[in-house]
Design a protein around this motif. Sequence first.
Motif: not given
Length: 493
Positions: A88-100, A115-120
């Motif tokens: 989900n592109l609306r996730l925070s960086p911490a949420e995105m990192a956890q799911q990945a 790119a900015a979302l993933w790099q964060a």
Amino acid sequence: MTTSALPTLIDLLAHNASAHAERAAVIAGDHVHTHAALYEAVQQQAAALAALGVCGGDRIVLVAGNRTEVLVLLGAAAWLGAVLVPLNLRLSPAEMAQQARDATPALVLVDADCAALWQAAWPDGMPGVQTVWLGASAGASLTIAGPNKAEPVPRQDAPELAVLMLYTAAVQGHARGAVLAQSHLTSSAQQIGLVWSLGQDDRWLGVLPLFHAAGIGLSLALLAAGGASVLLPRFDPAAAVAAVDLHNVTVSATFAPMLGAMLDAAQASGATLASLRIGMGLEPPAVQERLRALCPQSAFWSAYGQAEVSSMVCLGLQSERPGAAGRALPPSQLRIQDAAGQPVATNVEGEIAVRGPTVFLGYWDVENQRPFKPADPWHRTGDLGRIDGDGWLWFAGRTAAKQLIKTGGENVYPAEVEQVLLEHPAVAEAFVFGQPDEKWGEAVHAVCALKPGAVASSDELTSFVAQRLARYKRPQSVRFRSAPLERVAVAAS
């Protein structure tokens, strides 16, 4: 066992490449991709992924918007027996990192626009995991080179192989991945197509994100019918209205308040949306009435579903039963059951349970690296409802265990927001709950008790949450009470 006539995604794509070769399958901006071109791109992409070392069972994390490549990648994953994990592109960086991290991917694919979302989330990249960047233009396939076309998975159980994992159902503050097999997706697509009588001339307005079950499910429903998806990179009311008229869109599905904004744009531009015959969503009666007035040729459908059942499992014309969520799409079955899992009588409220060919393989077990669910064939949705004498489902909220807030089409789990509020040094107790909201359907609100002598403002706590979770999860208001909080009294006041 699946009842689908096209049990795998490859069966579906191959059939379309033969039966509807030169007809549009996906329209994205100036690019029109035929069914034949889509099938060719899937084969090329499967070969490219295999060259990068992707094998059967591997997870591929995808960070991307609404692009043709999302559907190409889903087909390529099916071809290899791999699992696509769109975030989900609306996730925070911490949420995105956890799911990945939980998905333990073999490969990460990132849209250049994201790119900015993933790099964060991963400033130095995921350790030991290759990252491939998608180009900025929405072409028919990725720009990563591969050898000859890949061969289909030579296994008899291909329809039941996992192919898609969608994160949902937060437990203890963390979302879990719902794992879907190919047969779940193709069965769901054909169920929806039968009820709506979808055909090769139908086109869906792709404004719902493809990282949601509804978005990917509707795209596949149109593909299964030989029709097309008109993908928009982001929701813009004027652009959406223009796309309906330009591409003769027949199917529109939206999250509140999208439809109201589209009707405003249509009235401002003088557009009639004459091609539209199906609208679907959870819109208030006033918005449905506006749609009927502007588009008398269209019909508005209500729905019930979730990622665990591969998108919609109920559909119903609102004109037939206003306020109901629809009836089960055959051969899927719904029942209402009590806390012990036993069915209850007609019109008695209880937990909604689903059985049938679209029910998922289970939630991703991070420790054992496989999906897991109870042996009971009836999936307990965590939602409350009743079924009337004619088989219509009436949604009645969520069970105490689920405690879900649905805001603008997104799921917010109160426990997740409460956990973050409790991380603030001034907060002793937190209670998060949903309240009806005219614009978003439901809105997130919170009540907090502060520690003795501590000071914090509503804005401070709202910002604190927004920095750690997706912005749609931040409370619209924070009120303060003395400890201990009386949760029931707080929600009612």
